[in-house]
Scaffold this motif. Sequence first.
Motif, PDB file in Angstrom:
ATOM      1  N   ARG A 435       0.931  -1.319  -0.128  1.00 15.33           N
ATOM      2  CA  ARG A 435       0.108   0.026  -0.009  1.00 15.33           C
ATOM      3  C   ARG A 435       0.868   1.296   0.037  1.00 15.33           C
ATOM      4  O   ARG A 435       0.625   2.286  -0.312  1.00 15.33           O
ATOM      5  CB  ARG A 435      -0.922   0.058   1.257  1.00 15.33           C
ATOM      6  CG  ARG A 435      -2.174  -0.961   0.809  1.00 15.33           C
ATOM      7  CD  ARG A 435      -3.223  -0.457   1.973  1.00 15.33           C
ATOM      8  NE  ARG A 435      -3.020  -0.788   3.379  1.00 15.33           N
ATOM      9  CZ  ARG A 435      -3.662  -0.545   4.432  1.00 15.33           C
ATOM     10  NH1 ARG A 435      -4.947   0.069   4.188  1.00 15.33           N
ATOM     11  NH2 ARG A 435      -3.368  -0.808   5.690  1.00 15.33           N
ATOM     12  N   ALA A 436       1.890   1.173   0.610  1.00 21.06           N
ATOM     13  CA  ALA A 436       2.724   2.232   0.474  1.00 21.06           C
ATOM     14  C   ALA A 436       3.337   2.666  -0.879  1.00 21.06           C
ATOM     15  O   ALA A 436       3.373   4.000  -1.076  1.00 21.06           O
ATOM     16  CB  ALA A 436       3.999   2.138   1.680  1.00 21.06           C
ATOM     17  N   LYS A 437       3.707   1.696  -1.540  1.00 20.96           N
ATOM     18  CA  LYS A 437       4.148   1.931  -2.807  1.00 20.96           C
ATOM     19  C   LYS A 437       3.062   2.268  -3.795  1.00 20.96           C
ATOM     20  O   LYS A 437       3.364   3.477  -4.585  1.00 20.96           O
ATOM     21  CB  LYS A 437       4.602   0.402  -3.447  1.00 20.96           C
ATOM     22  CG  LYS A 437       5.240   0.696  -4.787  1.00 20.96           C
ATOM     23  CD  LYS A 437       5.833  -0.753  -5.293  1.00 20.96           C
ATOM     24  CE  LYS A 437       6.394  -0.643  -6.774  1.00 20.96           C
ATOM     25  NZ  LYS A 437       6.797  -1.648  -7.206  1.00 20.96           N
ATOM     26  N   VAL A 458       9.626   4.434   1.543  1.00 21.93           N
ATOM     27  CA  VAL A 458       9.337   3.544   0.815  1.00 21.93           C
ATOM     28  C   VAL A 458      10.540   2.617   0.447  1.00 21.93           C
ATOM     29  O   VAL A 458      10.437   1.094   0.598  1.00 21.93           O
ATOM     30  CB  VAL A 458       8.623   3.786  -0.713  1.00 21.93           C
ATOM     31  CG1 VAL A 458       8.407   2.679  -1.534  1.00 21.93           C
ATOM     32  CG2 VAL A 458       7.354   4.424  -0.715  1.00 21.93           C
ATOM     33  N   ILE A 459      11.681   3.262  -0.020  1.00 23.16           N
ATOM     34  CA  ILE A 459      13.016   2.466  -0.099  1.00 23.16           C
ATOM     35  C   ILE A 459      13.297   1.592   1.233  1.00 23.16           C
ATOM     36  O   ILE A 459      13.784   0.457   1.250  1.00 23.16           O
ATOM     37  CB  ILE A 459      14.174   3.503  -0.564  1.00 23.16           C
ATOM     38  CG1 ILE A 459      13.911   4.190  -1.821  1.00 23.16           C
ATOM     39  CG2 ILE A 459      15.470   2.519  -0.394  1.00 23.16           C
ATOM     40  CD1 ILE A 459      14.569   5.086  -2.153  1.00 23.16           C
ATOM     41  N   ASN A 460      13.212   2.177   2.432  1.00 20.60           N
ATOM     42  CA  ASN A 460      13.609   1.578   3.507  1.00 20.60           C
ATOM     43  C   ASN A 460      12.873   0.245   3.813  1.00 20.60           C
ATOM     44  O   ASN A 460      13.216  -0.679   3.972  1.00 20.60           O
ATOM     45  CB  ASN A 460      13.416   2.560   4.702  1.00 20.60           C
ATOM     46  CG  ASN A 460      14.112   2.048   5.987  1.00 20.60           C
ATOM     47  OD1 ASN A 460      14.955   1.147   6.001  1.00 20.60           O
ATOM     48  ND2 ASN A 460      13.298   2.432   7.072  1.00 20.60           N
ATOM     49  N   ASP A 469      15.614  -5.133  -5.421  1.00 20.11           N
ATOM     50  CA  ASP A 469      15.385  -4.690  -6.812  1.00 20.11           C
ATOM     51  C   ASP A 469      14.237  -3.717  -6.832  1.00 20.11           C
ATOM     52  O   ASP A 469      14.662  -2.726  -7.662  1.00 20.11           O
ATOM     53  CB  ASP A 469      14.892  -5.996  -7.738  1.00 20.11           C
ATOM     54  CG  ASP A 469      16.030  -7.107  -8.044  1.00 20.11           C
ATOM     55  OD1 ASP A 469      17.186  -6.706  -7.875  1.00 20.11           O
ATOM     56  OD2 ASP A 469      15.750  -8.285  -8.156  1.00 20.11           O
ATOM     57  N   GLU A 470      13.151  -3.847  -6.361  1.00 17.47           N
ATOM     58  CA  GLU A 470      12.089  -3.038  -6.120  1.00 17.47           C
ATOM     59  C   GLU A 470      12.832  -1.445  -5.774  1.00 17.47           C
ATOM     60  O   GLU A 470      12.384  -0.315  -5.983  1.00 17.47           O
ATOM     61  CB  GLU A 470      10.967  -3.254  -5.539  1.00 17.47           C
ATOM     62  CG  GLU A 470      10.070  -4.237  -6.246  1.00 17.47           C
ATOM     63  CD  GLU A 470       9.295  -3.908  -7.442  1.00 17.47           C
ATOM     64  OE1 GLU A 470       9.194  -2.606  -7.447  1.00 17.47           O
ATOM     65  OE2 GLU A 470       9.344  -4.575  -8.302  1.00 17.47           O
ATOM     66  N   LEU A 472      15.845  -0.405  -5.649  1.00 19.71           N
ATOM     67  CA  LEU A 472      16.593   0.253  -6.525  1.00 19.71           C
ATOM     68  C   LEU A 472      15.962   0.912  -7.957  1.00 19.71           C
ATOM     69  O   LEU A 472      16.207   1.871  -8.242  1.00 19.71           O
ATOM     70  CB  LEU A 472      17.438  -0.924  -7.347  1.00 19.71           C
ATOM     71  CG  LEU A 472      18.700  -1.478  -6.362  1.00 19.71           C
ATOM     72  CD1 LEU A 472      19.398  -2.544  -7.163  1.00 19.71           C
ATOM     73  CD2 LEU A 472      19.598  -0.087  -5.952  1.00 19.71           C
ATOM     74  N   LYS A 473      14.559   0.154  -8.142  1.00 18.03           N
ATOM     75  CA  LYS A 473      13.858   0.666  -9.282  1.00 18.03           C
ATOM     76  C   LYS A 473      13.372   2.224  -8.483  1.00 18.03           C
ATOM     77  O   LYS A 473      12.970   3.192  -9.326  1.00 18.03           O
ATOM     78  CB  LYS A 473      12.531  -0.060  -9.428  1.00 18.03           C
ATOM     79  CG  LYS A 473      12.976  -1.259 -10.237  1.00 18.03           C
ATOM     80  CD  LYS A 473      11.746  -2.224 -10.497  1.00 18.03           C
ATOM     81  CE  LYS A 473      12.263  -3.379 -11.448  1.00 18.03           C
ATOM     82  NZ  LYS A 473      10.959  -4.279 -11.655  1.00 18.03           N
ATOM     83  N   ILE A 474      12.879   2.349  -7.220  1.00 23.77           N
ATOM     84  CA  ILE A 474      12.255   3.521  -6.573  1.00 23.77           C
ATOM     85  C   ILE A 474      13.421   4.489  -6.810  1.00 23.77           C
ATOM     86  O   ILE A 474      13.295   5.628  -6.858  1.00 23.77           O
ATOM     87  CB  ILE A 474      11.694   3.128  -5.289  1.00 23.77           C
ATOM     88  CG1 ILE A 474      10.386   2.281  -5.412  1.00 23.77           C
ATOM     89  CG2 ILE A 474      11.377   4.476  -4.696  1.00 23.77           C
ATOM     90  CD1 ILE A 474       9.412   2.669  -6.164  1.00 23.77           C
ATOM     91  N   THR A 475      14.600   4.158  -6.326  1.00 22.90           N
ATOM     92  CA  THR A 475      15.782   4.892  -6.538  1.00 22.90           C
ATOM     93  C   THR A 475      15.918   5.579  -8.018  1.00 22.90           C
ATOM     94  O   THR A 475      16.292   6.964  -8.048  1.00 22.90           O
ATOM     95  CB  THR A 475      17.040   4.343  -5.915  1.00 22.90           C
ATOM     96  OG1 THR A 475      16.887   3.635  -4.769  1.00 22.90           O
ATOM     97  CG2 THR A 475      18.037   5.422  -5.737  1.00 22.90           C
TER      98      THR A 475
END
Length: 616
Positions: A435-437, A458-460, A469-470, A472-475
């Motif tokens: 849900r956060a994503k 979200v990255i944390n 992997d997700e 890194l995508k958000i980054t």
Amino acid sequence: MWRSPAFRANLRRRVVVSNLLHPTVHSQVSCHETLISTLRPDASLFRFSNSWVSKKSEFYQRNTFFSSSAFESCQDSPSESPIAEADEAAEDFDFSSTSTFDENDMFASSEYESGDSIFEEGADSVGVDEGIAETFVGAMAMQDEGIEVVKENDPDRVESLLSLLQSRGTVTGSVVSHFEEMDLILNEEFVLKVLGTPCVPAENLISFARWALQKLDFKVTTRVVGSLVSTICQENSKRDAYTLWDFVNEIGEKKGLVSTESLNELIGQFSRLGKGKAAFDVFNKFEDFGCLLNAESYYFTIEVLCKRSFYDWAFLACEKMLEADKLPAIERVGKIISYLCKGDRAKEAHLVYLYAKDKKIYPPRSSIDFLICSLSRNKRTGKGTEQELDKELDKETVSLALEMLNDYPGVDRKSAIKPFSSVLKKLCWIQDVGRAKRLLLEMIDAGPPPGNSSFNYVINGLTKAGEMDEALKITEMMKTRGLKPDVYTYSVIMSGYARDGAMEEACKIYDEAKKKHSKLAPVTYHTLIRGFCRLEQFDKAVDILGEMKQYGVQPSHDEYNKLIKSICLKSLDWEAAEKLQDQMGENGLILNGRTRALISAVKELTEGDLEVSSPV
């Protein structure tokens, strides 16, 4: 020419100045009131012999004489002396003849047509100073065998009453006994004027009101009680407020004497004095007194209870308010929500919000933001150091906050970064990364535009869930939006790799961070050191510790202490541990005694093993 001075002399003997006239139903007395409200005679004339007045009561029964038209047709003459006129009247006027004041003859006289009237300046400009008691003389119209008689309070007694009321601690005996001795005529207007007298202590006013309540010829009204409450509530005295509340409690059972406005004033007074329990007692007495609670009653009660941290009672008042459908104004609804949120009653505040929303009442934006942030706080159970996170409650409250985000209109949504970020952080905290994503992607599409902190939450969350992997995508998404990953972003990703033992990937992120930022955080190095120690690669860990100074980060005692312990316990390399201890001394740090003892123990153990293993 004798009629005018005689008439003025007689008028000064009979006219009573009063702002407190008792309302009458007879036209004769109403005309008398019209004249009384206009003139202010000499106070000494009130004590003129009443013998003549009793004989000439019909003097006051001439409607034409006291009509307003006669008043308007007369003009004042400033030339005559009031004292001389009084003497002239005493010598020349025949008091035994009532026909002298025949109304037709009097008003047809050329004396009045030429300006010589009863309302000359001498009638108003008495020669003796007026007393304060003159404005308190009450008049009461009564019927005695068909003849109307006007009863009035003696000005001396009224003045004595005011002096008695304004005294404090100087009266001998009971104050009530002094009231009885004065034999005053009580009516509503007179009592209201007494209650409005300045510089009267509250206890004296209450004593006077209680005494008036017991008089058979006077009925206490709602106006009297309201005036008493308003007068005493102007002073911020706790003692007076409690004394007044006792009196109101005493007469409250008599239906109709206490009004809703008076009780609201009492609640407001206790609110200003910070007496929440007393205000709640007043709130609970409305029904007993036959009064209806209005929106102000609920608001003032909730306000003072929340200020005194009686949040359970405050919510009881809120429940009654919602059941009675008595919501206050929009601004006050917002304040109620904020008060409850400050007391960690976010769920209760959310109920008030939902009810207001159903009524098409939308509280101020600041109150809504505060409510969402309060619903997004971490809930803990227990006390002191034994507190634990209540994850089930957290899931419930954050869901409520997530629903509230949809209520923001388009314009307000663009600037609501704080409530959106708080919900995002809470979702990641309870490990609801999915849900956060989704919320982060909604913020990218519809606003408010997410900043570094929103991406970092979200990255944390993704790194803690092992979804590197997700993360890194958000980054990369963060970079495409023109945002620069900060030291925290790199540290979080490095920490995720270090937990999985992927130190090569962690070192790649570390190298990228060094290129982007000239100074890193201690947590960045601590993450790498801990990862290498887990893999027992102590040489690399020592190298990372040495690099800290190059990038402007001073190693702390904790960094050295943990690394020395790991070296001693896992590799038994006391020599490397002693070198680190020497570095600490150079940096002005002192290793604690327990870790120094550990180094000595490992050293002794290693040397002992060497002696045992050596040939004899």
